[in-house]
Design a protein around this motif. Structure first.
Motif, PDB file in Angstrom:
ATOM      1  N   CYS A 251       4.114 -28.804 -50.228  1.00  0.00           N
ATOM      2  CA  CYS A 251       4.731 -29.995 -49.785  1.00  0.00           C
ATOM      3  C   CYS A 251       3.666 -30.938 -49.578  1.00  0.00           C
ATOM      4  CB  CYS A 251       5.385 -29.753 -48.236  1.00  0.00           C
ATOM      5  SG  CYS A 251       6.426 -31.028 -47.738  1.00  0.00           S
ATOM      6  N   CYS A 253       3.657 -33.203 -47.310  1.00  0.00           N
ATOM      7  CA  CYS A 253       3.826 -34.237 -46.089  1.00  0.00           C
ATOM      8  C   CYS A 253       2.397 -33.923 -45.344  1.00  0.00           C
ATOM      9  CB  CYS A 253       4.753 -33.458 -45.104  1.00  0.00           C
ATOM     10  SG  CYS A 253       4.903 -31.572 -44.648  1.00  0.00           S
ATOM     11  N   CYS A 284       9.558 -31.949 -40.994  1.00  0.00           N
ATOM     12  CA  CYS A 284       9.631 -32.065 -42.461  1.00  0.00           C
ATOM     13  C   CYS A 284      10.781 -31.242 -42.946  1.00  0.00           C
ATOM     14  CB  CYS A 284       8.299 -31.877 -43.065  1.00  0.00           C
ATOM     15  SG  CYS A 284       8.504 -31.823 -44.929  1.00  0.00           S
ATOM     16  N   PHE A 286      11.558 -30.642 -45.852  1.00  0.00           N
ATOM     17  CA  PHE A 286      11.030 -29.956 -47.028  1.00  0.00           C
ATOM     18  C   PHE A 286      10.588 -28.491 -46.459  1.00  0.00           C
ATOM     19  CE2 PHE A 286      11.125 -33.993 -49.080  1.00  0.00           C
ATOM     20  CZ  PHE A 286      11.770 -33.850 -50.300  1.00  0.00           C
ATOM     21  N   CYS A 287       9.792 -28.641 -45.573  1.00  0.00           N
ATOM     22  CA  CYS A 287       8.807 -27.393 -45.566  1.00  0.00           C
ATOM     23  C   CYS A 287       8.991 -26.869 -44.041  1.00  0.00           C
ATOM     24  CB  CYS A 287       7.408 -27.308 -45.845  1.00  0.00           C
ATOM     25  SG  CYS A 287       6.446 -28.640 -44.670  1.00  0.00           S
TER      26      CYS A 287
HETATM   27 ZN   LIG Z   1       6.593 -30.876 -45.567  1.00  0.00          ZN
END
Ligand SMILES: [Zn+2]
Length: 307
Positions: A251, A253, A284, A286-287
């Motif tokens: 990721c 981020c 986040c 995504f993760c």
């Molecule tokens: Zn992330």
């Protein structure tokens, strides 16, 4: 040919000497398993996001770029958004937004039932150059592979044949894990001159017939090396296999990126995100990493807001 390897999480380019067609074999083990397991989505959502993942890895591998390749669906069905990213050096991430009740009530796991009407977007974000828009097509067909074929027919003059597989497998000892695989073959327009057209059509037909023989189990089998599978499929085509590119979960981020995002918000929007203690947190998508800002940090963010 490179040495035979059972390596997972790779994108392996190849070329067929008979026809000059190029392709790529993708194997995803941990990469797809870590992301789908971490999100713990309903199985039907995991499967479609797994397909997005393997498609992103497959298509990104065929492009020359430095930055992020991204596939995205936005639609009005139970799954309203899916994103799968792959960077030029193989860092992958993805997530989905969906209505769990509507997913459970869907008739089947097809694209029309789970995604509904909407668009499929392909973008390449070049490092330091901002987003370079690539293409947008309507979601059309039963599967994401159908949608991708539609994308290639409409927005790029690249003949593309592709087989993908995603499965939640069981090792027999009670451990379940996700795996994904794909083989893609492309005919790049500059490689076919007019006087070769007849041969090129025959080459393409023959290659698609061979590609059609690949079984899902072969795409997913962790004990079948990519080299053996490619030789099984394209031995007579004189397949040349190149060094693989590794793929992994990554990721991008960071606290700095989250701060930069928050500084673009209006003060009232930031206030609406505050918890009782005056601080806020951002997770986040995504993760699932959580970034926490206490009351003082939130005050500073509002003070440093960019316009
Ligand atoms: Zn992330």
């Amino acid at each position: 040919m490179t040495a035979e390897s059972i390596a997972d999480d790779i994108s392996k380019p190849f070329q067929l000497e008979q026809s000059a067609l190029r392709g790529r074999l993708i194997r995803l083990g941990d990469t797809v398993d870590v992301v789908l397991t971490r999100h713990d989505y309903p199985p039907a959502v995991s499967r479609l996001l797994g397909e997005m993942f393997v498609l992103a890895a497959t298509l990104a591998g065929g492009l020359k770029f430095k930055g992020t390749f991204s596939l995205q669906t936005r639609s009005d069905g139970p799954i309203s958004l899916m994103v799968a990213d792959c960077t030029h050096d193989g860092g992958m991430r993805g997530y989905a937004k969906f209505d769990a009740e509507a997913v459970a009530a869907a008739d089947d796991a097809s694209v029309p039932s789970l995604l509904g009407k909407g668009h499929f977007a392909v973008t390449v974000d070049q490092d330091n150059q901002g987003a370079a828009y690539q293409g947008l097509v309507e979601l059309e067909g039963d599967s994401l592979t159908d949608c991708i074929h539609q994308y290639f027919r409409q927005s790029e003059q690249v003949k593309t044949g592709m087989k993908i597989a995603v499965e939640h497998l069981n090792d027999g000892a009670g451990t379940a894990f996700w795996r994904a695989g794909a083989v893609m073959v492309q005919c790049l327009p500059e490689e076919v001159s007019a006087d070769q057209d007849k041969d090129a059509i025959e080459d393409w037909r023959r290659t698609m017939m061979l590609l059609g023989t690949v079984k899902d189990a072969e795409l997913l089998d962790p004990d079948l090396s990519p080299e053996r599978l490619l030789l099984r499929l394209f031995h007579q085509e004189g397949v040349r296999i190149f060094d693989p590119q590794p793929l992994s979960v990554r990721c991008r981020c960071s606290r700095e990126r989250v701060e930069a995002m928050l500084k673009r918000f209006q003060p009232e929007d930031i206030d609406s995100m505050r918890q009782e203690d005056g601080g806020l947190f951002v997770t986040c998508e995504f993760c699932n990493e959580t970034y926490r800002f206490d009351e003082r940090a939130v005050g500073e963010l509002i003070g440093q807001r960019t316009h």
